[in-house]
Design a protein around this motif. Structure first.
Motif, short mmCIF file in Angstrom:
data_model
loop_
_atom_site.label_atom_id
_atom_site.label_comp_id
_atom_site.label_asym_id
_atom_site.label_seq_id
_atom_site.Cartn_x
_atom_site.Cartn_y
_atom_site.Cartn_z
N LEU A 20 0.80 0.44 -6.20
CA LEU A 20 -0.14 -0.77 -6.84
C LEU A 20 0.53 -2.14 -6.39
N SER A 39 -6.02 0.18 0.94
CA SER A 39 -5.62 1.14 -0.28
C SER A 39 -6.17 2.56 -0.23
N LEU A 55 -9.62 -0.58 -5.61
CA LEU A 55 -8.88 -1.58 -6.72
C LEU A 55 -9.82 -3.01 -6.94
N LEU A 87 -5.33 -3.08 -12.07
CA LEU A 87 -4.23 -2.76 -11.29
C LEU A 87 -4.13 -3.31 -9.89
N ASN A 88 -4.94 -4.38 -9.41
CA ASN A 88 -5.12 -4.85 -8.33
C ASN A 88 -3.90 -5.88 -8.20
#
Length: 135
Positions: A23, A71, A75, A83-84
């Motif tokens: 994350l 990713s 995100l 959660l970015n």
């Protein structure tokens, strides 16, 4: 370390590219940020809080930053948007340093949508090409 700080201060355009690990971005990028966040050079106390590059005499102003973040999942929007942490952290820190021209290109969903990997990469390359024209 001083060489990295001087390089950062002298740069008008900065590209940060990273994968998402747990994350966030890899710890080497956090180390770099800690290296360039130097009191008296890239940031200093001011009467109204902290002042970044734009408020320091003799430092470059008008820096541009492009952040390219890859990713396995999405995100930038949707259920994991909160959660970015990597992009939001970079945006906050660089804003504190006085850099307001900050844009992000997401290369995301590669693991989540394996069958669309080529399309995801193509879209990101197209965005990068368009952004490069005005960067």
């Amino acid at each position: 370390m001083r060489e990295l700080v001087e390089q950062f201060v002298a740069a008008d355009k900065i590209i940060i590219a990273n994968p998402v690990w747990n994350l966030m971005f890899p710890p080497v990028l956090k180390s770099y940020i800690d290296t360039i966040f130097v009191p008296g050079i890239t940031i200093k106390p001011a009467n109204n809080g902290l002042r970044g590059l734009g408020g320091l005499v003799g430092t470059a102003q008008g820096k541009k930053v492009v952040h390219i973040q890859a990713s396995g999942t999405i995100l930038s929007y949707g259920e994991f948007e909160k959660l970015n942490f990597g992009d939001s952290y970079l945006r906050a820190v660089l804003t504190m340093l006085g850099i307001e021209d900050f844009q992000t290109i997401y290369v995301e969903g590669m693991a989540q949508y394996k069958d669309q990997a080529d399309e995801i990469k193509s879209k990101a390359l197209s965005e990068a090409t368009e952004l490069a024209k005005k960067f």
